[in-house]
Design a protein around this motif. Structure first.
Motif, PDB file in Angstrom:
ATOM      1  N   GLU A 516       0.838  -1.203   0.000  1.00 31.53           N
ATOM      2  CA  GLU A 516       0.000   0.000   0.000  1.00 31.53           C
ATOM      3  C   GLU A 516       0.872   1.253   0.000  1.00 31.53           C
ATOM      4  O   GLU A 516       0.633   2.199   0.749  1.00 31.53           O
ATOM      5  CB  GLU A 516      -0.965  -0.009   1.193  1.00 31.53           C
ATOM      6  CG  GLU A 516      -1.915  -1.188   1.166  1.00 31.53           C
ATOM      7  CD  GLU A 516      -3.105  -1.013   2.084  1.00 31.53           C
ATOM      8  OE1 GLU A 516      -3.673   0.083   2.100  1.00 31.53           O
ATOM      9  OE2 GLU A 516      -3.451  -1.977   2.773  1.00 31.53           O
ATOM     10  N   SER A 519      -0.753   4.685  -0.488  1.00 27.67           N
ATOM     11  CA  SER A 519      -1.994   4.902   0.269  1.00 27.67           C
ATOM     12  C   SER A 519      -2.136   6.323   0.779  1.00 27.67           C
ATOM     13  O   SER A 519      -3.247   6.803   0.996  1.00 27.67           O
ATOM     14  CB  SER A 519      -2.074   3.910   1.436  1.00 27.67           C
ATOM     15  OG  SER A 519      -0.986   4.139   2.328  1.00 27.67           O
ATOM     16  N   ASN A 523      -4.989  11.638  -5.455  1.00 28.11           N
ATOM     17  CA  ASN A 523      -5.204  10.975  -6.741  1.00 28.11           C
ATOM     18  C   ASN A 523      -4.205  11.412  -7.802  1.00 28.11           C
ATOM     19  O   ASN A 523      -3.653  10.587  -8.535  1.00 28.11           O
ATOM     20  CB  ASN A 523      -6.634  11.252  -7.227  1.00 28.11           C
ATOM     21  CG  ASN A 523      -7.668  10.532  -6.374  1.00 28.11           C
ATOM     22  OD1 ASN A 523      -7.363   9.511  -5.760  1.00 28.11           O
ATOM     23  ND2 ASN A 523      -8.886  11.064  -6.328  1.00 28.11           N
ATOM     24  N   GLU A 526      -0.709  10.170  -6.876  1.00 23.90           N
ATOM     25  CA  GLU A 526      -0.675   8.718  -7.006  1.00 23.90           C
ATOM     26  C   GLU A 526      -0.530   8.304  -8.465  1.00 23.90           C
ATOM     27  O   GLU A 526       0.226   7.389  -8.798  1.00 23.90           O
ATOM     28  CB  GLU A 526      -1.945   8.100  -6.420  1.00 23.90           C
ATOM     29  CG  GLU A 526      -1.949   6.570  -6.481  1.00 23.90           C
ATOM     30  CD  GLU A 526      -3.205   5.967  -5.899  1.00 23.90           C
ATOM     31  OE1 GLU A 526      -3.108   4.902  -5.274  1.00 23.90           O
ATOM     32  OE2 GLU A 526      -4.286   6.549  -6.080  1.00 23.90           O
ATOM     33  N   HIS A 547      -4.901  -0.552  -1.966  1.00 19.78           N
ATOM     34  CA  HIS A 547      -6.231  -0.314  -1.420  1.00 19.78           C
ATOM     35  C   HIS A 547      -7.177   0.178  -2.508  1.00 19.78           C
ATOM     36  O   HIS A 547      -8.391   0.137  -2.352  1.00 19.78           O
ATOM     37  CB  HIS A 547      -6.172   0.707  -0.278  1.00 19.78           C
ATOM     38  CG  HIS A 547      -5.778   2.077  -0.717  1.00 19.78           C
ATOM     39  ND1 HIS A 547      -4.541   2.360  -1.239  1.00 19.78           N
ATOM     40  CD2 HIS A 547      -6.474   3.251  -0.712  1.00 19.78           C
ATOM     41  CE1 HIS A 547      -4.464   3.646  -1.537  1.00 19.78           C
ATOM     42  NE2 HIS A 547      -5.624   4.211  -1.237  1.00 19.78           N
ATOM     43  N   ARG A 548      -6.603   0.665  -3.606  1.00 19.58           N
ATOM     44  CA  ARG A 548      -7.407   1.084  -4.756  1.00 19.58           C
ATOM     45  C   ARG A 548      -7.191   0.066  -5.872  1.00 19.58           C
ATOM     46  O   ARG A 548      -6.117  -0.017  -6.460  1.00 19.58           O
ATOM     47  CB  ARG A 548      -7.005   2.485  -5.221  1.00 19.58           C
ATOM     48  CG  ARG A 548      -7.281   3.555  -4.183  1.00 19.58           C
ATOM     49  CD  ARG A 548      -6.736   4.888  -4.632  1.00 19.58           C
ATOM     50  NE  ARG A 548      -6.851   5.887  -3.555  1.00 19.58           N
ATOM     51  CZ  ARG A 548      -6.239   7.067  -3.571  1.00 19.58           C
ATOM     52  NH1 ARG A 548      -5.466   7.388  -4.608  1.00 19.58           N
ATOM     53  NH2 ARG A 548      -6.397   7.913  -2.584  1.00 19.58           N
ATOM     54  N   SER A 550      -8.105   0.017  -8.792  1.00 17.49           N
ATOM     55  CA  SER A 550      -7.861   0.573 -10.121  1.00 17.49           C
ATOM     56  C   SER A 550      -6.377   0.616 -10.461  1.00 17.49           C
ATOM     57  O   SER A 550      -6.012   0.657 -11.631  1.00 17.49           O
ATOM     58  CB  SER A 550      -8.448   1.986 -10.215  1.00 17.49           C
ATOM     59  OG  SER A 550      -7.857   2.828  -9.231  1.00 17.49           O
ATOM     60  N   THR A 551      -5.516   0.613  -9.434  1.00 13.92           N
ATOM     61  CA  THR A 551      -4.070   0.734  -9.676  1.00 13.92           C
ATOM     62  C   THR A 551      -3.430  -0.597 -10.054  1.00 13.92           C
ATOM     63  O   THR A 551      -2.256  -0.616 -10.440  1.00 13.92           O
ATOM     64  CB  THR A 551      -3.371   1.291  -8.433  1.00 13.92           C
ATOM     65  OG1 THR A 551      -3.551   0.378  -7.344  1.00 13.92           O
ATOM     66  CG2 THR A 551      -3.927   2.662  -8.054  1.00 13.92           C
ATOM     67  N   THR A 586     -14.446  -5.350  -6.719  1.00 14.54           N
ATOM     68  CA  THR A 586     -14.363  -4.262  -7.684  1.00 14.54           C
ATOM     69  C   THR A 586     -15.672  -3.504  -7.814  1.00 14.54           C
ATOM     70  O   THR A 586     -15.686  -2.318  -8.165  1.00 14.54           O
ATOM     71  CB  THR A 586     -13.968  -4.808  -9.071  1.00 14.54           C
ATOM     72  OG1 THR A 586     -14.885  -5.849  -9.460  1.00 14.54           O
ATOM     73  CG2 THR A 586     -12.560  -5.352  -9.056  1.00 14.54           C
TER      74      THR A 586
END
Length: 588
Positions: A516, A519, A523, A526, A547-548, A550-551, A586
């Protein structure tokens, strides 16, 4: 006074079990210097014994016969004796202190090095202030014992024996009167020693508690917490109570047995008076010369100082056993993650990572944090671990860095079990950026160079650019020489994270573990850092905990972790098509 903490039965047993032979082993390697010290002590004691006999000659011969020449030589002899003993005393103190400081240095280094070998589990179970207290307070409290005890024993014992022989040569009858006080003196000393040891153990525990309060209350995080929670007065009250208990313990330690020792001092002081009285009674009048009487009382007075010194050594050593017990307790801690005796060298590591039926349980935990995990991450590929908080993702990352060893199964790099690699080789192959960033209280440049001490300024700057932190650092008043402050609190969370990323990238590891790592980033930042990771991960094995989700869509392999087990794995598209746990995550 606040309530006193009583030592537990385990602590009492531990203090009693400290071997004096083990304490003596600390002086191994210093035999020759100790031999010189003993020689100077014996020489000083023997030279010093000449003074009473010179005094007797002055009183009985030189003065009554007006022998000026003899008187001059006797006075010169007294001055020479004082000068020689003083010079020998300086040499003795110099050598013995040097020996003691070397022993203290070795003990501090041994404890620090042994604690460095402990697993992360030890530090999660132990208060930071407790560790600091043992290295500073406990070892510091042992200093007087280590630096002066051996020489004190040798010096006082030699003086007592030599003085007793000289006293017997002057008058064996009066010598017997002097020795009457020995049995009660020894008995009282043993009582005092027992009291001091118990109090010393309590005092060191209280000092450790005080260190913990300071660490928790005066660190950046602790101060922020107390200010936001309004607990500042409560922290002061807690500190005051602990300090108040220390006052009580210090007083008890200093006063323990003092009235007993005061009684003995009175007895010792009364003996010369008794001797003078005995010499003047009719039945003994004229049996000895005035010079002999004066010389004997001088010897008798001088024997009590080393005699009391010997008895006090017992008090000091016995009370310090509690300190030695606390230090040896740390030195005896088993090492859970051991350096291999014959490590396998990884030459030109490719970075092929495998988990082979790996199970791991934390100490004193009834359930397995990781159970039967099998993962194969080919060299240069990327693995993403996803799952809810507490599912075991960070534990898997910790096993890759060998912060823990599997309970069963094995983790390998290029087919070599991590337990067969040296820590240095493993650290050069595996780089970790975790969600908890720790920066040292030094400059930004030295924080980055910590990962690679021989790194050039150009390499440091390149790593900072790759982590998208160079512009922030360059804008600081002192640039890369700016002090980061305690634990890096002068930087924002995202800035600290990017400095930590640059620090890891500087080592150019073949396997990159990102727990992470983004984290704390917004946005926009990141996305910028993620682009740098995408570029830098080419040709490098990358394990990402995100934790996201999408990454990690483009990861070569995604593994869903739940309660320490791998529920499913595959690419983003295949896992979505299967409609399993990943698809649920997701969509949430």
């Amino acid at each position: 006074m606040a309530s006193r903490k009583k030592p537990t039965q385990a602590e009492i047993a531990q203090a009693r079990s400290v071997s004096l032979r083990r304490i003596g082993a600390l002086f191994t390697g210093h035999r020759w210097p100790l031999g010189v010290v003993v020689f100077t002590i014996i020489a000083s004691s023997l030279v010093g014994l000449a003074s009473p006999f010179l005094l007797r000659e002055v009183i009985d011969v030189a003065l009554p016969h007006n022998d000026v020449r003899l008187l001059v030589w006797l006075v010169i002899g007294m001055v020479v004796v004082a000068a020689v003993t003083a010079a020998l005393g300086v040499v003795q103190t110099w050598i013995s202190t040097a020996i003691g400081q070397k022993v203290m240095h070795r003990l501090r280094v041994d404890v620090f090095a042994h604690l460095q070998r402990q697993s992360i589990g030890f530090f999660t179970r132990t208060r930071t202030g407790e560790v600091q207290s043992r290295i500073t307070n406990d070892i510091g409290g042992m200093e007087s014992v280590v630096t002066s005890t051996a020489t004190s024993i040798a010096s006082n014992l030699t003086t007592v024996v030599a003085t007793a022989v000289a006293m017997a040569a002057l008058s064996w009858q009066l010598s017997l009167v002097t020795l009457v006080v020995l049995p009660p003196a020894i008995w009282l000393t043993r009582r005092v020693a027992t009291m001091r040891r118990a109090i010393t153990a309590q005092r060191q525990r209280e000092l450790a508690d005080l260190n913990v309060i300071i660490e928790e209350g005066l660190s950046i995080g602790g101060v922020q917490l107390s200010k936001t929670m309004g607990t500042g007065p409560a922290q002061v009250e807690r500190f005051t109570a602990s300090s108040d208990r220390l006052i009580d313990l210090e007083l008890r330690s200093e006063l323990a047995g003092r009235w007993r020792m005061a009684s003995m001092s009175i007895v010792f002081a009364a003996i010369p008076a008794v001797i003078y009285l005995a010499a003047g009674l009719p039945f003994s009048a004229g049996s000895m010369s005035i010079g002999t009487l004066v010389a004997f009382t001088a010897l008798q007075s001088s024997i009590f100082r080393p005699l009391m010194g010997l008895l006090n050594v017992q008090v000091t050593v016995t009370s310090s056993l509690a300190l030695f017990a606390r230090i040896f307790e740390y030195l005896d801690l088993p090492v859970e993650v051991e350096e291999p005796a014959a490590p396998v060298r990884l030459t030109a590591a490719r970075g092929h990572l495998r988990f082979e039926d790996v199970t791991f349980s934390y100490a004193n935990s009834g359930t397995a944090a990781i159970a039967g995990v099998n993962l194969d991450v080919p060299a240069g590929s990327s693995l993403a671990l996803v799952g809810e908080t507490g599912s075991g993702k960070s534990t898997l990352a910790a096993l890759i860095a060998r912060l823990y060893d599997p309970t069963s199964g094995r983790v390998t790099i290029d087919g070599v079990d991590l337990r067969d690699l040296s820590f240095a080789d493993l650290a050069s192959v595996v780089g970790v950026v975790s969600q908890e960033t720790y920066l040292l209280h030094t400059s930004v440049r030295e924080n980055l160079r910590y990962a690679k001490p021989d790194a050039t300024d150009e390499q440091i700057e390149a790593a900072a650019r790759a982590a998208r932190i160079h512009d922030v650092i360059a804008a600081l008043p002192d640039g890369y020489d700016t002090m980061v402050g305690s634990r890096g609190h002068r930087f924002s969370g995202g800035e600290k994270q990017r400095i930590a990323i640059a620090r890891t990238l500087l080592r150019d590891p073949r396997i990159l573990v990102l727990d992470e790592a983004t984290s704390a980033l917004d946005n926009e930042t990141e996305r910028a850092v993620q682009k740098a990771f995408d570029e830098l991960s080419r040709g490098r094995t990358t394990v990402t905990i995100a934790h996201r989700l999408s990454t990690i869509r483009d990861a070569d392999q995604i593994a869903v972790v739940d309660h320490g087990r791998i529920l499913e794995s595959g690419t983003h598209d295949t896992l979505l098509d299967e409609g399993g746990r990943y698809a649920v995550l997701t969509s949430s």
